[in-house]
Motif scaffolding. Structure first.
Motif, mmCIF file in Angstrom:
data_model
loop_
_atom_site.group_PDB
_atom_site.id
_atom_site.type_symbol
_atom_site.label_atom_id
_atom_site.label_comp_id
_atom_site.label_asym_id
_atom_site.label_seq_id
_atom_site.Cartn_x
_atom_site.Cartn_y
_atom_site.Cartn_z
ATOM 1 N N ARG A 2 1.048 -1.033 0.211
ATOM 2 C CA ARG A 2 0.159 0.050 0.024
ATOM 3 C C ARG A 2 0.739 1.279 0.020
ATOM 4 N NH1 ARG A 2 -5.522 -1.772 1.613
ATOM 5 N NH2 ARG A 2 -5.745 -2.458 -0.269
ATOM 6 N N PRO A 5 1.417 3.841 -4.328
ATOM 7 C CA PRO A 5 0.906 5.358 -4.103
ATOM 8 C C PRO A 5 1.440 6.137 -3.840
ATOM 9 C CG PRO A 5 -1.277 4.048 -3.428
ATOM 10 C CD PRO A 5 0.450 2.868 -3.680
ATOM 11 N N SER A 97 -1.791 20.167 7.892
ATOM 12 C CA SER A 97 -3.118 20.550 6.487
ATOM 13 C C SER A 97 -4.021 19.995 6.438
ATOM 14 C CB SER A 97 -2.235 20.145 5.212
ATOM 15 O OG SER A 97 -1.363 19.214 5.295
ATOM 16 N N GLY A 98 -3.578 18.366 7.362
ATOM 17 C CA GLY A 98 -4.864 17.577 7.892
ATOM 18 C C GLY A 98 -4.810 16.057 6.599
ATOM 19 N N SER A 99 -3.746 15.975 6.000
ATOM 20 C CA SER A 99 -4.097 15.454 4.744
ATOM 21 C C SER A 99 -3.514 14.191 5.619
ATOM 22 C CB SER A 99 -2.634 15.795 3.728
ATOM 23 O OG SER A 99 -1.787 16.479 3.685
ATOM 24 N N LEU A 101 -3.908 12.844 8.590
ATOM 25 C CA LEU A 101 -5.161 12.129 9.232
ATOM 26 C C LEU A 101 -6.101 11.455 8.230
ATOM 27 C CD1 LEU A 101 -6.210 12.814 11.812
ATOM 28 C CD2 LEU A 101 -7.486 14.891 11.564
ATOM 29 N N LYS A 102 -6.121 12.550 6.944
ATOM 30 C CA LYS A 102 -7.032 11.778 5.638
ATOM 31 C C LYS A 102 -6.218 9.982 4.990
ATOM 32 C CE LYS A 102 -7.172 13.571 2.035
ATOM 33 N NZ LYS A 102 -6.931 12.513 0.750
ATOM 34 N N SER A 105 -6.916 7.516 7.823
ATOM 35 C CA SER A 105 -8.317 7.243 8.330
ATOM 36 C C SER A 105 -8.620 6.237 6.955
ATOM 37 C CB SER A 105 -9.157 8.000 7.846
ATOM 38 O OG SER A 105 -9.148 8.568 6.798
ATOM 39 N N ASN A 106 -7.707 5.843 5.768
ATOM 40 C CA ASN A 106 -7.681 4.341 4.916
ATOM 41 C C ASN A 106 -7.109 3.274 5.515
ATOM 42 O OD1 ASN A 106 -9.420 5.419 2.349
ATOM 43 N ND2 ASN A 106 -7.465 7.469 3.155
ATOM 44 N N TRP A 318 -6.021 21.850 14.129
ATOM 45 C CA TRP A 318 -7.114 22.802 14.443
ATOM 46 C C TRP A 318 -7.939 22.378 15.754
ATOM 47 C CZ3 TRP A 318 -6.547 19.588 10.167
ATOM 48 C CH2 TRP A 318 -7.428 18.712 10.247
ATOM 49 N N PHE B 82 -13.825 8.699 6.286
ATOM 50 C CA PHE B 82 -13.780 9.983 7.388
ATOM 51 C C PHE B 82 -13.566 11.505 6.878
ATOM 52 C CE2 PHE B 82 -10.933 12.165 10.344
ATOM 53 C CZ PHE B 82 -11.968 12.428 11.443
ATOM 54 N N PRO B 84 -12.610 14.892 7.928
ATOM 55 C CA PRO B 84 -12.077 15.686 8.504
ATOM 56 C C PRO B 84 -12.675 17.380 8.802
ATOM 57 C CG PRO B 84 -10.356 15.260 7.805
ATOM 58 C CD PRO B 84 -11.617 14.754 7.044
ATOM 59 N N VAL B 86 -11.139 19.771 8.637
ATOM 60 C CA VAL B 86 -10.452 20.322 7.525
ATOM 61 C C VAL B 86 -9.932 19.118 6.570
ATOM 62 C CG1 VAL B 86 -8.158 21.508 6.858
ATOM 63 C CG2 VAL B 86 -9.552 22.561 9.132
ATOM 64 N N PRO B 87 -10.988 19.668 5.681
ATOM 65 C CA PRO B 87 -11.260 18.081 4.375
ATOM 66 C C PRO B 87 -9.389 17.694 4.543
ATOM 67 C CG PRO B 87 -11.988 19.897 3.344
ATOM 68 C CD PRO B 87 -11.129 20.762 4.388
ATOM 69 N N GLY B 88 -8.399 17.932 4.166
ATOM 70 C CA GLY B 88 -6.640 17.710 4.230
ATOM 71 C C GLY B 88 -6.568 17.452 2.757
ATOM 72 N N LEU B 89 -7.465 17.767 2.272
ATOM 73 C CA LEU B 89 -7.348 17.373 0.424
ATOM 74 C C LEU B 89 -5.816 18.406 -0.278
ATOM 75 C CD1 LEU B 89 -10.719 18.191 -0.556
ATOM 76 C CD2 LEU B 89 -10.547 15.694 -0.219
ATOM 77 N N TYR B 90 -5.550 17.562 -1.426
ATOM 78 C CA TYR B 90 -4.353 18.106 -2.164
ATOM 79 C C TYR B 90 -4.556 19.790 -3.120
ATOM 80 C CZ TYR B 90 -1.395 14.387 0.359
ATOM 81 O OH TYR B 90 -1.446 13.679 1.409
ATOM 82 N N LEU B 93 -3.583 19.287 -6.309
ATOM 83 C CA LEU B 93 -3.705 18.341 -7.440
ATOM 84 C C LEU B 93 -5.239 18.615 -7.719
ATOM 85 C CD1 LEU B 93 -2.502 15.425 -5.764
ATOM 86 C CD2 LEU B 93 -1.125 15.915 -7.772
ATOM 87 N N ASN B 98 -7.334 13.862 -6.527
ATOM 88 C CA ASN B 98 -7.155 13.700 -5.582
ATOM 89 C C ASN B 98 -7.906 11.950 -5.051
ATOM 90 O OD1 ASN B 98 -6.062 15.577 -3.082
ATOM 91 N ND2 ASN B 98 -7.143 17.384 -4.527
ATOM 92 N N PHE B 101 -5.853 9.120 -5.684
ATOM 93 C CA PHE B 101 -4.643 9.239 -4.558
ATOM 94 C C PHE B 101 -5.106 8.129 -3.936
ATOM 95 C CE2 PHE B 101 -2.809 10.343 -0.550
ATOM 96 C CZ PHE B 101 -1.368 10.089 -0.854
ATOM 97 N N THR B 102 -6.867 8.890 -3.246
ATOM 98 C CA THR B 102 -7.583 7.437 -2.225
ATOM 99 C C THR B 102 -7.783 6.786 -2.872
ATOM 100 O OG1 THR B 102 -8.602 10.233 -1.318
ATOM 101 C CG2 THR B 102 -9.196 8.044 -0.313
ATOM 102 N N GLU B 104 -6.453 4.656 -4.584
ATOM 103 C CA GLU B 104 -4.901 3.988 -4.469
ATOM 104 C C GLU B 104 -5.272 3.196 -3.216
ATOM 105 O OE1 GLU B 104 -2.223 6.534 -7.096
ATOM 106 O OE2 GLU B 104 -2.656 5.928 -8.634
ATOM 107 N N LEU B 105 -5.153 4.024 -1.954
ATOM 108 C CA LEU B 105 -4.848 4.391 -1.143
ATOM 109 C C LEU B 105 -5.533 3.062 -0.636
ATOM 110 C CD1 LEU B 105 -3.828 7.254 0.806
ATOM 111 C CD2 LEU B 105 -2.575 5.731 0.192
ATOM 112 N N ASP B 149 -14.866 11.842 -1.383
ATOM 113 C CA ASP B 149 -13.256 11.013 -1.105
ATOM 114 C C ASP B 149 -13.622 10.046 0.131
ATOM 115 O OD1 ASP B 149 -9.793 11.646 -1.985
ATOM 116 O OD2 ASP B 149 -10.144 11.636 0.982
#
Lengths: 319, 307
Positions: A2, A5, A97-99, A101-102, A105-106, A318, B82, B84, B86-90, B93, B98, B101-102, B104-105, B149
């Motif tokens: 994994r 990516p 940036s929170g990414s 966490l995102k 969460s996967n 935050w 999930f 959050p 703050v969405p935490g997107l790039y 991209l 975006n 990427f998710t 693929e994960l 996402d």
């Protein structure tokens, strides 16, 4: 796996970032400029064939007729900047940036995330070191009109591997600070401060410590030879804590077959034949302690970074 | 009977001496729209982080579809999307990149990836923005993309941490309507934290109010409303007979007269009965306000917290 990516995304991010061409240009331009000056100085006088072989390698390290500021010198100086620039914000930026966490969460393990980042960073360092070494060597051949021998080529490959390892060590230091500090500016400052300390001020500190321990200053103005030897050996040993010392030692030994010791003294008896340049195996054996110290430093710092990241509390910045 | 999706038993998280979440016992069922209410620091985000296996509980356990989130977090995370706060997107991209990427994960097969991404972008009304960099998106658009996402893995549970924070009422309405569709039409269980009481009251099947890491009230919005209600009437003229008539309505606890205003406190929603009295008497009402009971309950706990 994994982590794939993450590796793919990180490599793409590095390659498309504004930092990447700047870092490559920094290494490459300094390498090309010093090589050109070195070739000019070598071509000024006639050379025997053996001298020509050695001279080509010396173009990369300096000394012996080539300019002091060599390609190896610039890697030693700017390599840490490359390593730090690739890693100082790799974890804390994503946390802020929170990414992160995102991503977490996967269904992906934390070690896959950090391993993905490490592998991507190392691939970029590999690309930078080998491509810039290749370009500089090619440029040298073009300007000088002669190239390295097969053994010389292997010495250059080992030198590129050492440069990769040295920059990777600084990459792992940047990564460690990126895990330790929440702010990217703090991790950048901490990394640069450590680089300045270990590359400049540490030698002054090593000098003071060695002078104190060896007691050389108590014998002033004419210390005995034993105190002088103790002082120099101590100073040399302490300065090996700095990755720059280790890198310079390995680069010099690999690229200059005439170097027969990394210490201060080479024991030689007058009735022995005059010393010949070392073959590659002997140079490798001579460089090995410093080379393995670089490997050890890299692995230790990287392991710390991974462990700290695995144990880190993942919380939104935050909340 | 509906399946139990999320279960926590004495779930507790301590940071040194500070208890962020204290003995939380929750049971959330399939297809439910469950809302967590509480001020900052109430423990909502920490609860979500523990449910996602991102923070280890100090004590207690949590299960998602029977998978222990600490022992088997990957299995739990396969079933949970999930979003959050703050969405935490790039930002650098595009929306599509975006989601790729998710995907693929999550190991979404290449063959179905593109279709799933476009379907989701259509669902969140961002299909035309698929190839635009996320940095150019508004907050509301980013939040909708974050929902897409989270849905890429086709989760059975969606956990959303303040999804409407910082979004205008229209954007909030769009997001909550989308969540309602996901819950009612697709059977996705929603666990959401929010400050927007009126929305929570409208969309939530059940509500839990958290304060200082504990659940202080939990139930269906209507059952929580039963507790308290306040009605304010602005009248041109007030006579004592009206006050006594209103006081005679079943469930009224108190009737107060303040100038041209009558304030009625009741143990249930008695708006209908009050309007019957007024229309029978022919009183002229210039204004009516009904303080949502949930707001009152919410305020009550937070007043206690501040004290």
């Amino acid at each position: 796996m994994r982590a794939t990516p993450i590796i793919r995304k990180e490599v793409a991010d590095h390659l498309s970032s504004k930092r990447f061409p700047l870092l490559v240009a920094l290494i490459l331009l300094s390498g090309l400029a010093t090589s050109y000056l070195g070739v000019q100085s070598i071509l000024q006088g006639p050379m025997r064939e053996t001298e020509q072989t050695l001279a080509f390698l010396r173009l990369l390290t300096g000394g012996g007729g080539s300019p002091t500021l060599s390609f190896a010198y610039f890697i030693g100086l700017f390599g840490p900047i490359v390593g730090i620039a690739l890693s100082f914000d790799s974890i804390n930026r994503e946390m802020a940036s929170g990414s992160m966490l995102k991503i977490l969460s996967n269904p992906i393990y934390r070690d896959s995330v950090i391993l993905g980042k490490i592998i991507a960073g190392l691939l970029i360092i590999l690309l930078i070191t080998f491509s810039s070494t290749g370009i500089v060597v090619g440029f040298n051949m073009l300007v000088a009109g002669f190239g390295p021998t097969i053994e010389g080529a292997f010495r250059i490959i080992y030198f590129a591997i050492t440069s990769f390892l040295y920059i990777s060590l600084w990459f792992s230091i940047g990564l460690l600070f990126s895990v330790l500090f929440r702010r990217t500016t703090t991790s950048a400052l901490a990394s640069i401060a450590l680089w300045v300390f270990l590359s400049i001020f540490f030698y002054l500190i090593a000098d003071v410590i060695a002078a104190e321990i060896s007691g050389i200053r108590y014998y002033f103005p004419s210390p005995p030879i034993t105190a002088i030897i103790a002082y120099y050996e101590l100073r040399s040993a302490i300065s090996r804590i700095s990755p720059l010392t280790l890198y310079t030692e390995v680069a010099n030994v690999l690229l200059n077959p005439e170097i027969r010791t990394t210490g201060l003294f080479y024991v030689y008896a007058p009735n022995l034949p005059s010393p010949q340049p070392l073959n590659l195996d002997m140079s490798m054996a001579l460089a090995w302690p410093s080379f393995s110290a670089l490997i050890a430093g890299f692995i230790i710092v990287l392991t710390f970074s991974i462990l700290l990241f695995l144990r880190a509390e993942i919380r939104p910045s935050w909340a | 009977m509906k399946n139990l999706v999320i279960k926590t038993v004495n779930l507790t998280k301590k940071y040194g001496d500070f208890t962020a979440v204290k003995s939380l016992n929750l049971e959330i069922y399939e297809g439910e729209f469950f809302c967590l209410l509480g001020p900052n620091g109430a423990g909502k985000t920490t609860t979500f982080l523990m449910l996602l296996g991102l923070t280890r509980p100090t004590y207690g356990s949590a299960w998602i579809y029977g998978h222990d989130v600490t022992k088997n977090p990957l299995e739990a995370k396969k079933r949970v999307g999930f979003v959050p706060e703050v969405p935490g997107l790039y930002d650098d991209l595009t929306a599509r990149e975006n989601l790729v990427f998710t995907a693929e994960l999550n190991g979404v097969p290449k063959g179905i990836r593109e279709k799933r991404i476009m379907d989701l972008l259509e669902k969140v009304d961002l299909k035309e923005w698929a190839d635009v960099k996320v940095g150019k998106f508004s907050r509301g658009m980013k939040q909708r993309l974050a929902i897409a996402d989270a849905l890429i893995k086709e989760p059975k549970v969606l956990i959303l941490d303040e999804p409407t924070a910082g979004i205008d009422p229209k954007g909030s309405e769009e997001i909550l309507s989308l969540l309602e569709i996901l819950s009612k039409n697709e059977g996705i269980t929603i666990l959401m934290s929010s400050h927007l009481l009126h929305y929570v009251e409208r969309y939530g099947d059940r509500i839990a109010i958290m304060s200082r890491g504990e659940i202080v009230a939990m139930g269906e919005p209507s059952s929580l409303i039963k507790g308290e209600s306040v009605i304010e009437l602005n009248l041109k003229e007030i006579d004592n007979l009206l006050v006594s008539e209103l006081g005679g309505i079943k469930g009224v606890k108190e009737v107060r007269r303040e100038g041209n205003k009558i304030i009625v406190l009741a143990g249930k929603d008695i708006r209908k009965e009050i309007f019957e009295v007024i229309s029978r008497r022919g009183d002229k009402v210039s204004g009516v306000s009904f303080a949502p009971s949930l707001e009152k309950i919410y305020a009550k706990y937070f007043k206690e917290e501040k004290a």
